[in-house]
Structures are given as C-alpha cells and as structure tokens.
Design a protein around this motif. Structure first.
Motif, PDB file in Angstrom:
ATOM      1  N   VAL B 131      44.200  48.689  34.813  1.00 24.99           N
ATOM      2  CA  VAL B 131      45.601  48.188  34.009  1.00 24.99           C
ATOM      3  C   VAL B 131      46.538  47.832  35.126  1.00 24.99           C
ATOM      4  CG1 VAL B 131      47.628  48.384  32.765  1.00 24.99           C
ATOM      5  CG2 VAL B 131      45.379  49.309  31.997  1.00 24.99           C
ATOM      6  N   THR B 132      46.866  48.463  36.128  1.00 27.45           N
ATOM      7  CA  THR B 132      47.524  48.208  37.316  1.00 27.45           C
ATOM      8  C   THR B 132      47.222  47.100  38.242  1.00 27.45           C
ATOM      9  OG1 THR B 132      48.229  50.577  37.504  1.00 27.45           O
ATOM     10  CG2 THR B 132      48.870  49.459  39.316  1.00 27.45           C
ATOM     11  N   LEU B 133      46.000  46.827  38.475  1.00 31.01           N
ATOM     12  CA  LEU B 133      45.578  45.949  39.137  1.00 31.01           C
ATOM     13  C   LEU B 133      45.737  44.474  38.228  1.00 31.01           C
ATOM     14  CD1 LEU B 133      42.194  47.306  40.496  1.00 31.01           C
ATOM     15  CD2 LEU B 133      44.321  46.699  41.970  1.00 31.01           C
ATOM     16  N   ALA B 134      45.319  44.700  37.020  1.00 34.39           N
ATOM     17  CA  ALA B 134      45.684  43.485  36.177  1.00 34.39           C
ATOM     18  C   ALA B 134      47.113  43.083  36.047  1.00 34.39           C
ATOM     19  CB  ALA B 134      45.201  43.704  34.791  1.00 34.39           C
ATOM     20  N   ALA B 135      48.046  43.976  36.006  1.00 30.67           N
ATOM     21  CA  ALA B 135      49.336  43.536  35.965  1.00 30.67           C
ATOM     22  C   ALA B 135      49.709  42.946  37.268  1.00 30.67           C
ATOM     23  CB  ALA B 135      50.353  44.858  35.717  1.00 30.67           C
ATOM     24  N   HIS B 136      49.140  43.302  38.446  1.00 32.55           N
ATOM     25  CA  HIS B 136      49.755  42.642  39.759  1.00 32.55           C
ATOM     26  C   HIS B 136      48.952  41.555  39.981  1.00 32.55           C
ATOM     27  CE1 HIS B 136      52.793  45.790  40.885  1.00 32.55           C
ATOM     28  NE2 HIS B 136      52.023  46.442  40.099  1.00 32.55           N
ATOM     29  N   MET B 137      47.701  41.409  39.524  1.00 31.97           N
ATOM     30  CA  MET B 137      46.864  40.365  40.082  1.00 31.97           C
ATOM     31  C   MET B 137      46.670  38.992  38.971  1.00 31.97           C
ATOM     32  SD  MET B 137      43.630  42.461  41.862  1.00 31.97           S
ATOM     33  CE  MET B 137      42.887  40.977  42.144  1.00 31.97           C
ATOM     34  N   GLY B 138      47.332  39.496  37.744  1.00 29.97           N
ATOM     35  CA  GLY B 138      47.103  38.491  36.759  1.00 29.97           C
ATOM     36  C   GLY B 138      45.703  37.885  36.625  1.00 29.97           C
ATOM     37  N   ASP B 139      45.657  36.581  36.194  1.00 28.52           N
ATOM     38  CA  ASP B 139      44.303  35.903  36.128  1.00 28.52           C
ATOM     39  C   ASP B 139      43.399  36.123  37.100  1.00 28.52           C
ATOM     40  OD1 ASP B 139      45.666  32.958  34.544  1.00 28.52           O
ATOM     41  OD2 ASP B 139      44.961  34.660  33.728  1.00 28.52           O
ATOM     42  N   GLU B 140      43.898  36.469  38.328  1.00 25.91           N
ATOM     43  CA  GLU B 140      42.938  36.639  39.416  1.00 25.91           C
ATOM     44  C   GLU B 140      41.940  37.911  39.312  1.00 25.91           C
ATOM     45  OE1 GLU B 140      44.937  37.182  43.217  1.00 25.91           O
ATOM     46  OE2 GLU B 140      43.080  37.581  44.307  1.00 25.91           O
ATOM     47  N   PHE B 141      42.403  39.074  38.548  1.00 21.52           N
ATOM     48  CA  PHE B 141      41.648  39.879  38.017  1.00 21.52           C
ATOM     49  C   PHE B 141      41.005  39.430  36.876  1.00 21.52           C
ATOM     50  CE2 PHE B 141      40.462  44.148  38.565  1.00 21.52           C
ATOM     51  CZ  PHE B 141      40.324  44.775  37.322  1.00 21.52           C
ATOM     52  N   ASP B 142      39.902  38.448  37.242  1.00 23.77           N
ATOM     53  CA  ASP B 142      39.111  37.976  36.053  1.00 23.77           C
ATOM     54  C   ASP B 142      37.818  39.010  35.713  1.00 23.77           C
ATOM     55  OD1 ASP B 142      37.277  35.654  38.394  1.00 23.77           O
ATOM     56  OD2 ASP B 142      37.088  37.903  38.020  1.00 23.77           O
ATOM     57  N   PRO B 143      37.140  38.547  34.651  1.00 21.21           N
ATOM     58  CA  PRO B 143      35.966  39.361  34.166  1.00 21.21           C
ATOM     59  C   PRO B 143      35.094  39.810  35.160  1.00 21.21           C
ATOM     60  CG  PRO B 143      36.503  37.578  32.678  1.00 21.21           C
ATOM     61  CD  PRO B 143      37.395  37.438  33.556  1.00 21.21           C
ATOM     62  N   VAL B 144      34.617  39.054  36.352  1.00 16.40           N
ATOM     63  CA  VAL B 144      33.859  39.392  37.213  1.00 16.40           C
ATOM     64  C   VAL B 144      34.252  40.514  38.097  1.00 16.40           C
ATOM     65  CG1 VAL B 144      32.441  38.673  39.257  1.00 16.40           C
ATOM     66  CG2 VAL B 144      32.669  37.212  36.999  1.00 16.40           C
ATOM     67  N   ALA B 145      35.782  40.267  38.481  1.00 19.96           N
ATOM     68  CA  ALA B 145      36.081  41.300  39.253  1.00 19.96           C
ATOM     69  C   ALA B 145      36.685  42.556  38.411  1.00 19.96           C
ATOM     70  CB  ALA B 145      37.816  40.729  39.969  1.00 19.96           C
ATOM     71  N   HIS B 146      36.814  42.609  37.226  1.00 16.85           N
ATOM     72  CA  HIS B 146      37.182  43.741  36.508  1.00 16.85           C
ATOM     73  C   HIS B 146      35.591  44.617  36.322  1.00 16.85           C
ATOM     74  CE1 HIS B 146      38.178  44.960  31.937  1.00 16.85           C
ATOM     75  NE2 HIS B 146      37.843  46.028  32.673  1.00 16.85           N
ATOM     76  N   ALA B 147      34.798  43.775  36.056  1.00 15.59           N
ATOM     77  CA  ALA B 147      33.459  44.383  35.790  1.00 15.59           C
ATOM     78  C   ALA B 147      32.998  45.053  37.252  1.00 15.59           C
ATOM     79  CB  ALA B 147      32.351  43.484  35.613  1.00 15.59           C
ATOM     80  N   ALA B 148      33.079  44.348  38.347  1.00 16.57           N
ATOM     81  CA  ALA B 148      32.823  45.250  39.677  1.00 16.57           C
ATOM     82  C   ALA B 148      33.607  46.238  39.994  1.00 16.57           C
ATOM     83  CB  ALA B 148      32.961  44.276  40.731  1.00 16.57           C
ATOM     84  N   MET B 149      35.115  46.211  39.562  1.00 18.68           N
ATOM     85  CA  MET B 149      36.134  47.257  39.862  1.00 18.68           C
ATOM     86  C   MET B 149      35.737  48.387  39.057  1.00 18.68           C
ATOM     87  SD  MET B 149      38.192  48.111  41.995  1.00 18.68           S
ATOM     88  CE  MET B 149      38.734  46.414  42.726  1.00 18.68           C
ATOM     89  N   ASP B 150      35.361  48.096  37.727  1.00 24.64           N
ATOM     90  CA  ASP B 150      35.264  49.328  36.983  1.00 24.64           C
ATOM     91  C   ASP B 150      33.821  49.992  37.142  1.00 24.64           C
ATOM     92  OD1 ASP B 150      34.134  49.639  33.291  1.00 24.64           O
ATOM     93  OD2 ASP B 150      35.448  50.740  34.438  1.00 24.64           O
ATOM     94  N   LYS B 151      32.875  49.286  37.655  1.00 21.54           N
ATOM     95  CA  LYS B 151      31.605  49.980  38.108  1.00 21.54           C
ATOM     96  C   LYS B 151      31.788  50.822  39.526  1.00 21.54           C
ATOM     97  CE  LYS B 151      28.839  46.177  38.193  1.00 21.54           C
ATOM     98  NZ  LYS B 151      27.602  45.421  38.307  1.00 21.54           N
ATOM     99  N   TYR B 152      32.715  50.199  40.358  1.00 19.03           N
ATOM    100  CA  TYR B 152      32.922  50.922  41.694  1.00 19.03           C
ATOM    101  C   TYR B 152      33.755  52.164  41.494  1.00 19.03           C
ATOM    102  CZ  TYR B 152      35.681  52.102  46.032  1.00 19.03           C
ATOM    103  OH  TYR B 152      36.228  52.670  46.982  1.00 19.03           O
ATOM    104  N   LEU B 153      34.712  52.262  40.478  1.00 21.25           N
ATOM    105  CA  LEU B 153      35.576  53.378  40.022  1.00 21.25           C
ATOM    106  C   LEU B 153      34.902  54.389  39.486  1.00 21.25           C
ATOM    107  CD1 LEU B 153      39.104  51.774  39.244  1.00 21.25           C
ATOM    108  CD2 LEU B 153      38.444  52.853  41.420  1.00 21.25           C
TER     109      LEU B 153
END
Lengths: 147, 165
Positions: B131-153
């Motif tokens: 949520v924090t990353l999304a709030a700071h990155m906006g549209d740049e935190f797109d679904p592909v970035a989100h999926a990758a980050m969720d897997k990493y975390l």
C-alpha cells in the motif's frame, strides 16, 4: 451489528466520492487476475486472459469490474446492515459461482492498493484502516451464506 | 480449470524452501524491477519504513502488541529508526534475491529466537508495504510491479519464518 465511528463513515464516503467506478473497477479486477493468477479460474468465459496486457485490455473484465464496484456501493449505502444487504450475493457466489471465499480478500487487497495508487498519501493510515474495516465487513457478509 | 503450480498459501506460515528463495517464483525481469524500486527507497528509508509500520499498526491494531517498548506515535524517532531498519534489510536483500537464504540468516535467528513475532503478522506488514509503495509510486506501481513485489515479499517473509521450528 458493526459499529462505525463518524470518522470511519466520513473516510469511507470520501474515498467512494473520489472513485470513477469504471476506472477503478477495471483496474482492481484486472490487477487481481494478474497478481493472483489462480483467480482466473472463475473467468473462463471472459475471453483472452493470456497475459497482463490482454487482461488489462479485456472489455468483459472491465465491465465486470464496474459491476463489482456497484456492488460495493450497495454496501456503502447500507453500512448498518451489510450482512442482510449481501445475503443474496453471498448465495450467488457460493451456490452458483462456487467462488472460494478466500478470493474475496485477495480482490479487496487489490482494491485497497488501486485506491492507494490513485489517492497517494491522502490515503492516510486512518483512511486505510477505515476502508479496510469496511472491506472486511463486506468480505465477511459475502462469506456468510456458505455452508 | 487452470492447474496451480505450487505457491505459498496466503494462510500457511511455512512454505517449501525452494519456492521461498524466489528461484522459481521470480523472472530475471521481475528481480531487476524489484531491485530498482527498493534502490529508490533507500534514501527515504526512514519515511517509507515509518509509514509502513504506521499503516500496519493503524489497520491491524493487534500488531501494536509487539511495540509496547517503543514510542509508536506518528513521526516518533523510534518508528522512523525501526522502519528504516526494515526497509534497508528488504532493499539490501533485493540486490541479490538468489542469495536470500544466506543474506537473511542472521535475521532468521533474530526473529525465531529473540523477537518471536507470530509469522501471520508478516503478511500484514507486507500488505502495508505494498500500500505504501502504491501511495508513493501511483500508476508506476502497475500490476506487473505489484505481482513481482508481492512474490518477493512473500518469499522474504517465508525465509524469515524458516527457523521458527
């Protein structure tokens, strides 16, 4: 019976007032299908879900995203009785659609993140807490008629 | 019906160690994307870390029980320094995800034997990080970035929990 503070009601209403249901619905549902690909199992009749780009451009997914947001609006307008408001929807998801209720939480997490991306830091921790409380009541109500 | 590959269940605290290292879960592109995002967070680690923690403790009040010894009011130096530690650890690990098991060994021991945070809380913090990353990155935190980050975390959290029992 869920208790809502005035601040929580105000936060949730404020968030909804800023949402374009078509835009947010499409983003939220497509994100869920991309981040949690196993959720695609429920969308076999929705056409091309082959990759992220296909999902994000799929008009049936977009349309269904709007439907989901409109459903959430019903909860917003009946915040003091979400459980009964959602009784039929719960039966639908259980008996007809056979959706694993765990998926409701996945979609609600994606919606939270889409809204955070849209609102930026005006989506404060307090707003997030209120909104997630609302979504957890919705998720619980949707799961109520499963047996 | 689509067959699912082995994936960490959202409810289980312990996952198979191969999937936990990210070897099988993350592509080369995803690893680069993750490293790039965390690299940008390093200069603002205190701000980002404090925000992640504050979001978690506000949304999931049960998590506050682990911070009874700290001042966790918004803006407090404790929150910022603790948040900074967490962000820097995640960022450091993202530079070489394949070596996660080695890099995180000391933190595994810390969490298992000293902190003993119930691992169900890791996914609450992970969600608030997203949520924090999304709030700071906006549209740049797109679904592909989100999926990758969720897997990493998820992999990070699973590795942290590996020495618990």
């Amino acid at each position: 019976m869920v208790e809502w503070t005035d601040e929580e009601r105000a936060a949730i209403s404020d968030i909804f007032s800023k949402l374009d249901y078509d835009e947010v619905g499409q983003k939220c549902l497509s994100r869920c299908l991309i981040v949690y690909p196993w959720t695609q199992r429920y969308f076999g009749a929705f056409g091309n879900l082959y990759n992220a780009e296909a999902i994000m451009n799929n008009p049936l997914i977009a349309k269904h995203g709007t439907t989901v947001l409109r459903g959430l609006e019903r909860a917003l307008n009946n915040m003091d009785d979400i459980k009964n408001t959602y009784a039929e929807l719960s039966v639908l998801h259980s008996e007809k659609l056979h959706v694993d209720p765990d998926n409701f939480k996945l979609l609600s997490d994606c919606l939270t993140i889409v809204i955070a991306a849209k609102m930026g830091t005006t989506f404060t921790p307090e707003y997030q807490a209120s909104f997630q409380k609302f979504l957890s009541v919705v998720v619980s109500a949707l799961g109520k008629q499963y047996h | 019906m689509q067959t699912c590959a082995v994936r960490p269940s959202r409810h289980s605290t312990f996952t198979h160690s191969t999937s936990a290292t990210g070897y099988n879960m993350l592509t080369k592109h995803e690893k680069e994307l993750i490293a790039k995002i965390w690299d940008k967070m390093i200069p603002v680690a205190s701000d980002i870390g404090a925000e992640c923690l504050l979001r978690m403790m506000t949304t999931f009040p049960g998590t506050k029980t682990y911070f009874a010894h700290l001042d966790i009011r918004p803006g407090s130096p404790h929150l910022r320094s603790h948040g900074k530690k967490i962000v820097l650890a995640i960022a450091e690990c993202s530079k070489d995800i394949s070596s996660m098991m080695v890099t995180l060994a000391p933190l595994q021991t810390l969490h298992a034997y000293k902190l003993r945070i119930d691992p169900c809380n890791f996914k609450l913090l992970c969600h608030c990080i997203l949520v924090t990353l999304a709030a700071h990155m906006g549209d740049e935190f797109d679904p592909v970035a989100h999926a990758a980050m969720d897997k990493y975390l998820s992999a990070f959290a699973a590795v942290l929990a590996e020495k618990y029992r």
